[in-house]
Design a protein around this motif. Structure first.
Motif, PDB file in Angstrom:
ATOM      1  N   SER A 359      28.362  73.874  42.793  1.00  0.00           N
ATOM      2  CA  SER A 359      29.167  74.972  42.266  1.00  0.00           C
ATOM      3  C   SER A 359      30.577  74.532  41.878  1.00  0.00           C
ATOM      4  CB  SER A 359      29.233  76.085  43.311  1.00  0.00           C
ATOM      5  OG  SER A 359      29.540  75.508  44.561  1.00  0.00           O
ATOM      6  N   THR A 360      30.928  73.271  42.156  1.00  0.00           N
ATOM      7  CA  THR A 360      32.264  72.812  41.774  1.00  0.00           C
ATOM      8  C   THR A 360      32.129  71.601  40.855  1.00  0.00           C
ATOM      9  OG1 THR A 360      32.367  71.243  43.594  1.00  0.00           O
ATOM     10  CG2 THR A 360      33.180  73.468  44.041  1.00  0.00           C
ATOM     11  N   PRO A 361      33.180  71.345  40.039  1.00  0.00           N
ATOM     12  CA  PRO A 361      33.131  70.180  39.158  1.00  0.00           C
ATOM     13  C   PRO A 361      32.888  68.879  39.925  1.00  0.00           C
ATOM     14  CG  PRO A 361      34.932  71.610  38.522  1.00  0.00           C
ATOM     15  CD  PRO A 361      34.363  72.174  39.782  1.00  0.00           C
ATOM     16  N   MET A 362      33.474  68.769  41.122  1.00  0.00           N
ATOM     17  CA  MET A 362      33.309  67.540  41.888  1.00  0.00           C
ATOM     18  C   MET A 362      31.846  67.353  42.298  1.00  0.00           C
ATOM     19  SD  MET A 362      35.186  65.081  42.546  1.00  0.00           S
ATOM     20  CE  MET A 362      35.294  63.620  43.544  1.00  0.00           C
ATOM     21  N   LYS A 363      31.239  68.454  42.754  1.00  0.00           N
ATOM     22  CA  LYS A 363      29.824  68.389  43.135  1.00  0.00           C
ATOM     23  C   LYS A 363      28.976  68.020  41.929  1.00  0.00           C
ATOM     24  CE  LYS A 363      29.026  70.754  47.383  1.00  0.00           C
ATOM     25  NZ  LYS A 363      29.532  72.107  47.673  1.00  0.00           N
ATOM     26  N   ASN A 364      29.375  68.539  40.784  1.00  0.00           N
ATOM     27  CA  ASN A 364      28.589  68.241  39.600  1.00  0.00           C
ATOM     28  C   ASN A 364      28.775  66.824  39.115  1.00  0.00           C
ATOM     29  OD1 ASN A 364      27.034  70.441  39.280  1.00  0.00           O
ATOM     30  ND2 ASN A 364      28.588  71.597  38.140  1.00  0.00           N
ATOM     31  N   LEU A 365      29.945  66.284  39.378  1.00  0.00           N
ATOM     32  CA  LEU A 365      30.141  64.885  39.018  1.00  0.00           C
ATOM     33  C   LEU A 365      29.211  64.029  39.889  1.00  0.00           C
ATOM     34  CD1 LEU A 365      31.548  62.822  37.313  1.00  0.00           C
ATOM     35  CD2 LEU A 365      33.441  62.773  38.942  1.00  0.00           C
ATOM     36  N   ASN A 428      36.818  55.603  25.675  1.00  0.00           N
ATOM     37  CA  ASN A 428      36.853  54.641  26.776  1.00  0.00           C
ATOM     38  C   ASN A 428      38.212  54.682  27.458  1.00  0.00           C
ATOM     39  OD1 ASN A 428      34.288  53.635  26.602  1.00  0.00           O
ATOM     40  ND2 ASN A 428      34.848  52.103  25.068  1.00  0.00           N
ATOM     41  N   GLY A 429      38.278  54.198  28.681  1.00  0.00           N
ATOM     42  CA  GLY A 429      39.548  54.088  29.391  1.00  0.00           C
ATOM     43  C   GLY A 429      39.920  55.360  30.127  1.00  0.00           C
ATOM     44  N   LYS A 430      41.221  55.460  30.498  1.00  0.00           N
ATOM     45  CA  LYS A 430      41.663  56.621  31.271  1.00  0.00           C
ATOM     46  C   LYS A 430      41.558  57.883  30.437  1.00  0.00           C
ATOM     47  CE  LYS A 430      44.874  54.034  34.074  1.00  0.00           C
ATOM     48  NZ  LYS A 430      46.249  53.722  34.407  1.00  0.00           N
ATOM     49  N   LEU A 431      41.233  58.987  31.110  1.00  0.00           N
ATOM     50  CA  LEU A 431      41.138  60.255  30.395  1.00  0.00           C
ATOM     51  C   LEU A 431      42.482  60.955  30.458  1.00  0.00           C
ATOM     52  CD1 LEU A 431      37.757  61.567  31.862  1.00  0.00           C
ATOM     53  CD2 LEU A 431      38.115  60.386  29.702  1.00  0.00           C
ATOM     54  N   SER A 432      42.854  61.632  29.358  1.00  0.00           N
ATOM     55  CA  SER A 432      44.103  62.392  29.374  1.00  0.00           C
ATOM     56  C   SER A 432      43.892  63.648  30.221  1.00  0.00           C
ATOM     57  CB  SER A 432      44.475  62.800  27.943  1.00  0.00           C
ATOM     58  OG  SER A 432      43.562  63.775  27.492  1.00  0.00           O
ATOM     59  N   LYS A 436      40.417  65.875  30.626  1.00  0.00           N
ATOM     60  CA  LYS A 436      39.783  66.077  31.928  1.00  0.00           C
ATOM     61  C   LYS A 436      39.567  67.558  32.203  1.00  0.00           C
ATOM     62  CE  LYS A 436      40.802  62.477  34.961  1.00  0.00           C
ATOM     63  NZ  LYS A 436      41.520  61.917  36.090  1.00  0.00           N
ATOM     64  N   THR A 437      40.589  68.366  31.897  1.00  0.00           N
ATOM     65  CA  THR A 437      40.454  69.804  32.128  1.00  0.00           C
ATOM     66  C   THR A 437      39.305  70.352  31.295  1.00  0.00           C
ATOM     67  OG1 THR A 437      42.828  69.811  32.330  1.00  0.00           O
ATOM     68  CG2 THR A 437      41.756  71.949  32.210  1.00  0.00           C
ATOM     69  N   GLU A 438      39.293  69.960  30.036  1.00  0.00           N
ATOM     70  CA  GLU A 438      38.251  70.413  29.117  1.00  0.00           C
ATOM     71  C   GLU A 438      36.865  70.031  29.663  1.00  0.00           C
ATOM     72  OE1 GLU A 438      37.628  71.964  26.330  1.00  0.00           O
ATOM     73  OE2 GLU A 438      35.698  71.046  25.784  1.00  0.00           O
ATOM     74  N   LEU A 439      36.767  68.783  30.095  1.00  0.00           N
ATOM     75  CA  LEU A 439      35.511  68.256  30.608  1.00  0.00           C
ATOM     76  C   LEU A 439      35.053  69.038  31.837  1.00  0.00           C
ATOM     77  CD1 LEU A 439      33.692  65.803  29.978  1.00  0.00           C
ATOM     78  CD2 LEU A 439      34.992  64.525  31.655  1.00  0.00           C
ATOM     79  N   LYS A 440      36.020  69.241  32.736  1.00  0.00           N
ATOM     80  CA  LYS A 440      35.657  69.915  33.985  1.00  0.00           C
ATOM     81  C   LYS A 440      35.288  71.376  33.745  1.00  0.00           C
ATOM     82  CE  LYS A 440      37.681  66.840  37.281  1.00  0.00           C
ATOM     83  NZ  LYS A 440      38.845  66.439  38.053  1.00  0.00           N
ATOM     84  N   LEU A 441      36.034  72.007  32.856  1.00  0.00           N
ATOM     85  CA  LEU A 441      35.767  73.426  32.625  1.00  0.00           C
ATOM     86  C   LEU A 441      34.503  73.654  31.819  1.00  0.00           C
ATOM     87  CD1 LEU A 441      39.218  75.121  31.870  1.00  0.00           C
ATOM     88  CD2 LEU A 441      37.713  75.425  33.851  1.00  0.00           C
ATOM     89  N   ASN A 442      34.402  72.908  30.734  1.00  0.00           N
ATOM     90  CA  ASN A 442      33.359  73.263  29.770  1.00  0.00           C
ATOM     91  C   ASN A 442      32.096  72.414  29.778  1.00  0.00           C
ATOM     92  OD1 ASN A 442      34.671  75.509  28.780  1.00  0.00           O
ATOM     93  ND2 ASN A 442      36.000  74.211  27.510  1.00  0.00           N
ATOM     94  N   VAL A 443      32.153  71.274  30.414  1.00  0.00           N
ATOM     95  CA  VAL A 443      30.935  70.457  30.441  1.00  0.00           C
ATOM     96  C   VAL A 443      30.387  70.389  31.862  1.00  0.00           C
ATOM     97  CG1 VAL A 443      29.910  68.245  29.866  1.00  0.00           C
ATOM     98  CG2 VAL A 443      31.796  69.123  28.481  1.00  0.00           C
ATOM     99  N   VAL A 444      31.138  69.690  32.704  1.00  0.00           N
ATOM    100  CA  VAL A 444      30.666  69.466  34.067  1.00  0.00           C
ATOM    101  C   VAL A 444      30.584  70.768  34.863  1.00  0.00           C
ATOM    102  CG1 VAL A 444      31.131  68.185  36.172  1.00  0.00           C
ATOM    103  CG2 VAL A 444      31.654  67.170  33.976  1.00  0.00           C
TER     104      VAL A 444
END
Ligand code: ADP
Ligand code: MG
Length: 728
Positions: A359-365, A428-432, A436-444
């Motif tokens: 249920s959380t982005p971390m769990k989904n990662l 590639n490389g570090k995420l801005s 990261k916010t976009e990824l966590k909210l809308n994908v993961v």
């Protein structure tokens, strides 16, 4: 012979129903015949109990003094349940289970006697097992192999025998069974997965692979099955014309279960409850007289033992109900075969399913990490995975005209495909921070929602993600699950070790944050493993062409598929992980190719015998009846007889045509067998049986089946498909 057929039919029609004494509540008898934690608490000391649990959880050794205490408690418990004998129960490379019973009873001299079972007898035994297959490791004249107690799978009582699950090893240390490499693979994946799971939760100290198998089988009346020499000797019908009605109406699937079958299932399930096998679902399958049984999933080693035990119990209970269980992957041509889906996942000691979205982005990662690593492992070792399920009987499914195909691919559904596509687009490389916010909210972050309304299900994929587990569907119904489970867990271990070293390197050398590093590595895996993902219909020519373009293997026969077992890559994998040595790997390959050749040889002999001794004589017999008829018509009508005998004369000719073809087919097949038998090299012999002998089977069968349609039903000796499949 045709009298046997009619007797069998009569017998099958007059079967009385067998009464079943089912427990009122299953939960009340569950595990009654298992030396489980509750039984141990009652029968052994606290100290002994602790050391068993420690052995189960941490693989620690149980010392001899403690073993003596445990064996005494185990014996008392077993005797209280009516056991008189004990056996080391193991899974030699024949694929089935083996046992040799010894009585607890010992004489004490002076005419006395008592029941005895010491720690030594619990821990180690030396079965006279010189005729189990060993692929040349253990020459019959050398030291023998021994069985050693596996405390991770609890002892149980079957009938009046205490069965102790054991491994079977040569004195020189090589594994001679299916369980030893499995235990080593489970340990490897535990270590590798625990290290990765710690990225997400420091409290994880152990990861257990889980397995839930689904066992498909056919149930045929015992008398009918016995009337067919091919079912008796080869486990499948080698000839028999299709029944006018087969499975085309789909009226069997999930239909109501016939009472006699239901009684069998209830009886079987009752036995399973006592043995602690948590069976849960039962239903009709697609083909007539085909059924399925599935348990609640368990820790993989236990689930493997339970499936092996189940197959044995199925046969024994069937006998009580005058049924014969057919576990063969393809007992009947033209209708569905049987598989054994292996549902697999990884569970932590903190109670988390690592393949379940959270249920959380971390769990989904965490979910994505294990999910993508699985796909990547299958991609890297698809050919080895295919080899783990290869057998003469499973060849009738994989690579034949039935799903799943011999090509291994992974199905994940359109929703998760979309997620992986998004991840693949990352830079590639570090995420801005924005990325990261976009990824966590809308994908993961969206994954659990996505899965809830994920309706796409694919029935033809050999390896499909089904919500919170992967389902390896290409496994055959006769298989010992230890083989596919060894491979799957081994390749996952290797994959996770690789993953962790890459992530750690990015953290250490590039100064990346942990989640940035994880995304970077996952992204690369998604790219590299793309070819293994396939969402379409998993068989047919179009997919074969596409798979060839993707350079996926398509090993349609067992000898071909088994090659991957002894490839350099496989040997390197197993040696690195300490699962098997080169000697053990090659011995296993030798045993499997040899078994393949022997099975085809047996089928060839049985088919030749039936065709020559049953089918051809019946054809001739019927022909003689026709000849007599024609002769009679000629006597009556003289020159004009053809007007009345035309049909009969055509039949006479047709019968001769088929007989000639059958006879020639058998002669040619025998010649090919002779040539194959002369080959010294076991693998070459297996290929010869596969490519030169086996092709005659279809040819011979075709003409036998045609004769079946021509000959008077009254004299046909072999019980027909419609009788085997539609007599309840
Ligand atoms: P189906 O594949 O017929 O839809 P289910 O999805 O209900 O059936 O499950 C099939 C099998 O998968 C059952 O034996 C079940 O116990 C098993 N299973 C469910 N979750 C897991 C898991 N996390 N690990 C292993 N097996 C599982
Ligand atoms: Mg399934």
């Amino acid at each position: 012979m045709s009298t046997l057929r009619f007797q069998a039919i009569k017998e099958s029609l007059n079967r009385p129903l067998v009464e079943v004494n089912e427990a009122e509540r299953r939960s009340a008898i569950f595990g009654d015949n298992v030396f489980n934690e509750a039984a141990m608490r009652q029968y052994i000391t606290k100290e002994s109990f602790k050391s068993v649990i420690d052995a189960v959880e941490n693989g620690s050794k149980i010392d001899r003094g403690v073993a003596d205490q445990i064996s005494t408690g185990m014996k008392e418990w077993a005797i209280s349940k009516g056991a008189t004998h004990y056996t080391h129960w193991f899974q030699p490379l024949t694929g089935s289970t083996a046992e040799k019973h010894d009585a607890f009873f010992e004489t004490t001299g002076g005419g006395g006697a008592l029941e005895k079972f010491g720690g030594g007898q619990l821990v180690q035994q030396e079965p006279d097992a010189s005729s189990f297959p060993n692929g040349g490791i253990r020459n019959t004249f050398e030291a023998r192999g021994y069985t050693a107690w596996d405390p991770t799978s609890p002892a149980f009582i079957y009938g009046t025998t205490l069965c102790i699950p054991t491994v079977f090893v040569a004195y020189t240390g090589e594994a001679l069974d299916n369980k030893t490499p499995l235990l080593r693979a489970l340990q490897a994946v535990d270590h590798a997965a625990t290290a990765v799971a710690k990225y997400f939760d420091k409290n994880v100290t152990k990861v257990n692979p889980t397995l839930g198998w689904e066992q498909e089988y056919f149930l045929i009346d015992k008398a009918l099955a016995k009337s067919r020499p091919d079912l008796n000797l080869a486990g499948r019908t080698l000839l028999g014309h299709a029944s006018a009605k087969g499975q085309q109406l789909d009226d069997h699937y999930f239909g109501s279960i016939p009472t006699r079958v239901l009684n069998y299932m209830r009886d079987l399930e009752n036995e399973c409850m006592l043995l602690g096998i948590p069976v849960k679902t039962r239903h009709n399958e697609v083909a007539p007289n085909q059924f399925e049984l599935a348990p609640i999933f368990e820790e993989a080693n236990l689930a493997v033992d339970h499936n092996s035990l189940l197959m044995d119990v199925m046969n024994k209970v069937a006998d009580r109900h005058s049924f014969k269980v057919l576990l063969h992957e393809k007992p009947f041509a033209g209708i569905n075969g049987s598989g054994k889906h292996n549902n697999w996942s990884l569970a932590t000691n903190t109670g988390v399913n690592l393949l379940s979205p959270g249920s959380t982005p971390m769990k989904n990662l965490q979910f994505l990490t294990f999910f993508i690593n699985t796909i990547s492992a299958v991609n890297e070792y698809e050919e080895l995975l295919r080899s783990a399920i290869a057998s003469a009987s499973n060849d009738h499914r994989l690579g034949a005209n039935e799903a799943p195909p011999a090509i291994i691919s992974v199905f994940i559904g359109s929703q998760l495909t979309a997620v992986l596509d998004e991840l693949e687009k990352l830079k590639n490389g570090k995420l801005s921070p924005e990325d990261k916010t976009e990824l966590k909210l809308n994908v993961v972050g969206k994954i659990p929602e996505i899965l809830l309304d994920n309706t796409d299900r694919n029935r033809t994929s050999p390896f499909a993600f089904t919500g919170n587990k992967f389902e390896f569907r290409a496994v055959g119904s006769t298989a010992n699950c230890a083989k596919p489970m060894t491979v799957l867990n081994a390749i996952m271990a290797k994959q996770l070790i690789d993953f962790k070293s890459k992530v750690d390197a990015l953290i250490k050398d590039k100064g990346m944050k942990k989640d940035d590093a994880i995304f970077n590595v996952l992204k690369q895996y998604i790219k590299d493993s793309k070819r293994i993902r396939f969402e379409g219909d998993g068989y047919g020519e179009a997919w074969e062409k596409e798979a060839a373009k993707r350079k996926l293997s398509n090993n349609k026969t067992t000898p071909q598929a088994l090659k991957a077992q002894v490839s350099k890559k496989t040997i390197a994998l197993y040696e690195e992980l300490g699962i098997m040595s080169k000697v053990e790997i090659e011995a296993r390959h030798e045993i499997e190719v040899e078994e393949y050749a022997m099975r085809i040889q047996i089928e060839g002999r049985v088919l030749g015998d039936i065709a020559r001794n049953h089918v051809i004589p019946t054809g001739i017999h019927y022909q003689n009846i026709l000849i007599e008829n024609v002769q009679g018509l000629k006597d009556i009508y003289g020159k004009g007889f053809k007007k009345y005998a035309g049909e009969q004369m055509e039949l006479i000719e047709a019968i001769s045509g088929h007989i000639a073809k059958i006879n020639k087919g058998i002669t040619d097949m025998i010649n090919e067998r002779k040539k194959a038998n002369k080959l010294e090299d076991t693998e070459k012999r297996a290929f010869a049986y596969c490519d030169k002998v086996k092709p005659y089977f279809d040819e011979i069968r075709y003409h036998c089946d045609k004769l079946e349609l021509l000959v008077d039903d009254e004299i046909w000796p072999l019980t027909k498909y419609r009788e085997l499949l539609f007599t309840h």
